[in-house]
Design an enzyme around this catalytic site. Structure first.
Site, PDB file in Angstrom:
ATOM      1  N   HIS A 118      69.606 -37.321 -25.561  1.00  0.00           N
ATOM      2  CA  HIS A 118      70.781 -38.162 -25.339  1.00  0.00           C
ATOM      3  C   HIS A 118      71.398 -38.647 -26.635  1.00  0.00           C
ATOM      4  O   HIS A 118      72.111 -39.652 -26.655  1.00  0.00           O
ATOM      5  CB  HIS A 118      70.416 -39.353 -24.451  1.00  0.00           C
ATOM      6  N   ASP A 171      65.507 -37.962 -23.434  1.00  0.00           N
ATOM      7  CA  ASP A 171      66.306 -39.190 -23.567  1.00  0.00           C
ATOM      8  C   ASP A 171      66.784 -39.287 -25.012  1.00  0.00           C
ATOM      9  O   ASP A 171      66.913 -38.275 -25.692  1.00  0.00           O
ATOM     10  CB  ASP A 171      65.484 -40.414 -23.142  1.00  0.00           C
TER      11      ASP A 171
END
Length: 399
Positions: free
Chosen positions: A245, A222
């Protein structure tokens, strides 16, 4: 005999100038409390939580110098959820993590939302080159959405503190959470988890100010770093991110919440194989602002969506959902000297609500596609600002 004793004492109590300098340059000396002396076994199987807490009680109660909680090298300590709480008597407290700390299996979890917590401790220093292993794989496979996964290291209400030189891997959820802190320095961390591990953010920051993160390597499933609401004066430099991310502002404004983020600088960072790069994400219908944000001297290596502002983050299926009234105002955002390769055709995305993205500045942007023979594109909706020396061109911004 008395004369001999006097001579020996004189030698011991009259150090050389160089040794005096060493004392003056070192941190204030304090007692060291080794967890082994409190019954910790360190075999990776025995639960050493109570031994750690007993040692912490003495560390936090010590009043002279900088007391040290020593977690020795070459040993593995299994800990159930533990909370190391202050306030402590000394002005600073040292956690010397040289060994390895591992989490219990999911089957042995007792329902806590945090695994290791430090709270209400000023002058907290965590270092030592050791490792924190969240043992998260069983959580990722069996518990993606139907149960609460724990944060590995939660630091709350700690000021004038530092976290440096440790390795952190495979958290069940986010690896490190910094909440309600100020004047906090983070450097030389290595945070790793598989790219497909869900919600395993590297560092999450919320309700904090004057936070510095530098010289670290973060690769997770993430956000490498997420800067959430109530946060200001953040500096992030020399961080390598990927997989993951990207470095994100937000998400902000979930469920209509009023969130604020301002004065953020991200510079000298590299994104490798990330799903996003420099990202701002807000929920439709939220309120507040994200402003005075700079991404500068950014290197991209085969990363999707290198530059993105998404004000419809609630649209998890990727569609552009309709505006729900108010929006988090995004303004005074600068992207300068961003260069490298994008793994997605849409290298720049400004997906803004009406009149919500103002003074967006692009300067010296050069993004090409990882696949030769095709040109990168920009998607721009409702953004206002300027673009200078920018490839790909962004038509909704003035030149």
């Amino acid at each position: 005999m008395q004369g001999l004793i006097f001579i020996l004492l004189s030698i011991l109590l009259t150090p050389s100038l160089s040794s005096c300098a060493r004392v003056l340059l070192s941190p204030a000396a304090g007692d060291t409390f080794n967890v082994i002396h409190y019954g910790a076994v360190g075999n990776g199987q025995t639960d050493d939580s109570q031994s750690f807490l007993k040692a912490w009680e003495d560390v936090c109660g010590a009043s002279e110098g900088t007391p040290t909680l020593e977690i020795p090298n070459g040993m593995t300590f299994k800990l159930s959820p533990v909370a190391f709480k202050g306030p402590c008597k000394a002005n600073s407290v040292h956690v010397l993590l040289q060994g390895t700390i591992v989490a219990p299996s999911r089957d042995a979890w007792n329902g806590k939302n945090e695994w290791i917590q430090f709270a209400e401790i000023n002058g907290l220093m965590i270092d030592g080159g050791g490792q924190i292993d969240g043992q998260g794989s069983s959580w990722w496979q069996d518990c993606k959405s139907n149960c609460e996964r724990p944060t590995a290291l939660h630091i709350n209400d700690c000021h004038a503190s530092r976290l440096t030189g440790i390795k952190h891997l495979n958290s069940a959820k986010n690896h490190i959470s910094i909440s309600g802190c100020s004047d906090f320095y983070i450097s030389d961390l290595e945070i790793t988890a598989p790219g497909e591990s869900p919600n395993t953010d590297g560092i999450d920051i919320s309700r904090s100010s004057a936070i510095t993160i530098e010289k670290s390597i973060i690769g997770t499933g993430d956000d490498c770093i997420a800067i959430n609401g109530g946060t200001s004066n953040i500096k992030i430099t020399q961080v390598t991110c990927g997989p993951g991310h990207g470095i994100s502002i937000g998400s902000l404004g979930e469920d209509g919440k009023y969130d604020t983020v301002e004065d953020v600088y991200v510079g000298g960072c590299t994104f490798k194989g990330c799903q996003n790069g420099a990202r701002i994400k807000t929920w439709a219908g939220g309120a507040g602002y994200a402003r005075k944000i700079t991404f500068e001297d950014i290197t991209l290596e085969d990363s999707r969506h290198p530059i993105i502002i998404d004000q419809f983050y609630s649209s998890h299926d990727g569609t552009q959902g309709p505006s729900k009234g108010s929006s988090v105002a995004v303004s005074d955002v600068t992207y300068r000297n961003v260069h490298g390769t994008s793994a997605d055709d849409e290298a720049i995305i400004f997906n803004c609500a009406e009149e919500s993205c103002k003074n967006i500045v692009l300067d010296q942007i050069d993004i090409t596609l990882s696949v030769p023979g095709k040109d990168a594109q920009a998607v721009c909706k409702n953004a206002e600002g300027t673009a200078t020396s920018t490839v790909p061109s962004v038509t909704c911004l003035s030149n």
